[in-house]
Design a protein around this motif. Sequence first.
Motif, PDB file in Angstrom:
ATOM      1  N   TYR A 161      50.535  -6.274 109.547  1.00 24.55           N
ATOM      2  CA  TYR A 161      51.556  -6.978 110.322  1.00 24.55           C
ATOM      3  C   TYR A 161      51.884  -6.208 111.596  1.00 24.55           C
ATOM      4  N   PRO A 162      51.618  -6.786 112.761  1.00 25.39           N
ATOM      5  CA  PRO A 162      52.000  -6.123 114.015  1.00 25.39           C
ATOM      6  C   PRO A 162      53.512  -5.885 114.127  1.00 25.39           C
ATOM      7  N   ALA A 163      54.316  -6.653 113.381  1.00 28.06           N
ATOM      8  CA  ALA A 163      55.777  -6.507 113.430  1.00 28.06           C
ATOM      9  C   ALA A 163      56.292  -5.395 112.514  1.00 28.06           C
ATOM     10  N   VAL A 164      55.395  -4.664 111.868  1.00 26.92           N
ATOM     11  CA  VAL A 164      55.791  -3.531 111.030  1.00 26.92           C
ATOM     12  C   VAL A 164      55.301  -2.260 111.722  1.00 26.92           C
ATOM     13  N   LEU A 165      56.256  -1.401 112.048  1.00 25.66           N
ATOM     14  CA  LEU A 165      55.996  -0.188 112.820  1.00 25.66           C
ATOM     15  C   LEU A 165      56.493   1.038 112.053  1.00 25.66           C
ATOM     16  N   PRO A 166      56.045   2.229 112.444  1.00 30.37           N
ATOM     17  CA  PRO A 166      56.615   3.433 111.829  1.00 30.37           C
ATOM     18  C   PRO A 166      58.139   3.458 112.030  1.00 30.37           C
ATOM     19  N   GLY A 167      58.861   3.950 111.057  1.00 29.87           N
ATOM     20  CA  GLY A 167      60.320   3.922 111.060  1.00 29.87           C
ATOM     21  C   GLY A 167      60.947   4.570 112.283  1.00 29.87           C
ATOM     22  N   TYR A 168      61.741   3.818 113.002  1.00 27.62           N
ATOM     23  CA  TYR A 168      62.449   4.278 114.190  1.00 27.62           C
ATOM     24  C   TYR A 168      63.557   5.244 113.766  1.00 27.62           C
ATOM     25  N   HIS A 169      63.504   6.472 114.270  1.00 21.40           N
ATOM     26  CA  HIS A 169      64.479   7.529 113.950  1.00 21.40           C
ATOM     27  C   HIS A 169      64.516   7.879 112.460  1.00 21.40           C
ATOM     28  N   MET A 170      63.413   7.648 111.762  1.00 20.72           N
ATOM     29  CA  MET A 170      63.340   7.936 110.326  1.00 20.72           C
ATOM     30  C   MET A 170      62.042   8.699 110.066  1.00 20.72           C
ATOM     31  N   ASN A 171      61.885   9.183 108.847  1.00 19.20           N
ATOM     32  CA  ASN A 171      60.635   9.803 108.442  1.00 19.20           C
ATOM     33  C   ASN A 171      59.557   8.724 108.447  1.00 19.20           C
ATOM     34  N   LYS A 172      58.636   8.814 109.381  1.00 19.16           N
ATOM     35  CA  LYS A 172      57.655   7.756 109.610  1.00 19.16           C
ATOM     36  C   LYS A 172      56.654   7.609 108.472  1.00 19.16           C
ATOM     37  N   ARG A 173      56.586   8.577 107.607  1.00 13.53           N
ATOM     38  CA  ARG A 173      55.692   8.474 106.453  1.00 13.53           C
ATOM     39  C   ARG A 173      56.298   7.571 105.376  1.00 13.53           C
ATOM     40  N   HIS A 174      57.628   7.604 105.243  1.00 10.27           N
ATOM     41  CA  HIS A 174      58.310   6.903 104.156  1.00 10.27           C
ATOM     42  C   HIS A 174      59.124   5.682 104.603  1.00 10.27           C
ATOM     43  N   TRP A 175      59.229   5.474 105.900  1.00  6.94           N
ATOM     44  CA  TRP A 175      60.062   4.378 106.404  1.00  6.94           C
ATOM     45  C   TRP A 175      59.291   3.540 107.412  1.00  6.94           C
ATOM     46  N   ASN A 176      59.512   2.229 107.357  1.00  4.56           N
ATOM     47  CA  ASN A 176      58.969   1.289 108.337  1.00  4.56           C
ATOM     48  C   ASN A 176      60.117   0.637 109.093  1.00  4.56           C
ATOM     49  N   THR A 177      59.867   0.317 110.345  1.00  2.00           N
ATOM     50  CA  THR A 177      60.739  -0.566 111.094  1.00  2.00           C
ATOM     51  C   THR A 177      60.073  -1.932 111.086  1.00  2.00           C
ATOM     52  N   VAL A 178      60.816  -2.937 110.672  1.00  2.00           N
ATOM     53  CA  VAL A 178      60.307  -4.296 110.575  1.00  2.00           C
ATOM     54  C   VAL A 178      61.024  -5.146 111.613  1.00  2.00           C
ATOM     55  N   LEU A 179      60.252  -5.741 112.511  1.00  2.00           N
ATOM     56  CA  LEU A 179      60.799  -6.648 113.518  1.00  2.00           C
ATOM     57  C   LEU A 179      60.867  -8.033 112.890  1.00  2.00           C
ATOM     58  N   VAL A 180      62.061  -8.585 112.775  1.00  2.00           N
ATOM     59  CA  VAL A 180      62.238  -9.900 112.153  1.00  2.00           C
ATOM     60  C   VAL A 180      62.066 -10.947 113.253  1.00  2.00           C
ATOM     61  N   ASP A 181      60.784 -11.212 113.553  1.00  2.00           N
ATOM     62  CA  ASP A 181      60.445 -12.112 114.655  1.00  2.00           C
ATOM     63  C   ASP A 181      59.812 -13.417 114.181  1.00  2.00           C
ATOM     64  N   GLY A 182      59.797 -13.637 112.865  1.00  2.00           N
ATOM     65  CA  GLY A 182      59.213 -14.854 112.316  1.00  2.00           C
ATOM     66  C   GLY A 182      57.737 -14.735 111.978  1.00  2.00           C
ATOM     67  N   SER A 183      57.116 -13.610 112.320  1.00  2.00           N
ATOM     68  CA  SER A 183      55.682 -13.463 112.068  1.00  2.00           C
ATOM     69  C   SER A 183      55.375 -13.033 110.632  1.00  2.00           C
ATOM     70  N   ILE A 184      56.372 -12.552 109.916  1.00  2.00           N
ATOM     71  CA  ILE A 184      56.196 -12.130 108.520  1.00  2.00           C
ATOM     72  C   ILE A 184      56.811 -13.217 107.641  1.00  2.00           C
ATOM     73  N   PRO A 185      56.041 -13.756 106.695  1.00  2.00           N
ATOM     74  CA  PRO A 185      56.606 -14.779 105.805  1.00  2.00           C
ATOM     75  C   PRO A 185      57.849 -14.253 105.084  1.00  2.00           C
TER      76      PRO A 185
END
Length: 116
Positions: free
Chosen positions: A64-88
């Motif tokens: 999913y292009p809308a799932v990125l490494p966690g913003y201001h978080m441990n990027k190994r254990h956290w994702n940032t998810v953009l709720v843009d409608g592209s993820i069911p």
Amino acid sequence: MNLERLRLYLLEKRGAVEEYPFGPETPVFKVGGKIFALVFFDGDLLCLNLKSDPDHARVLREYYPAVLPGYHMNKRHWNTVLVDGSIPEDELQSMLDDSYALVVAGLSREARKNLS
């Protein structure tokens, strides 16, 4: 999924509470005193920081292009998810459920037992 539906979904989880430690515009959802979802806006776009198993986090980012490494978080254990409608929505709910379950699993036995 809009902010209110997201909020209600997260608060349905056993022991979940909503707090605002970073100000009134950034709801944080915790269980047992630990964050399992952090909500913020990037412009007008709703975004979430969610805990994830490191291997699964990598798969989600690749798929999913809308799932990125966690913003201001441990990027190994956290994702940032953009709720843009592209993820069911069912996949988004699965990510929310996984984040909650991972945090609950990391709580002490006593804390898990005391979840209301």
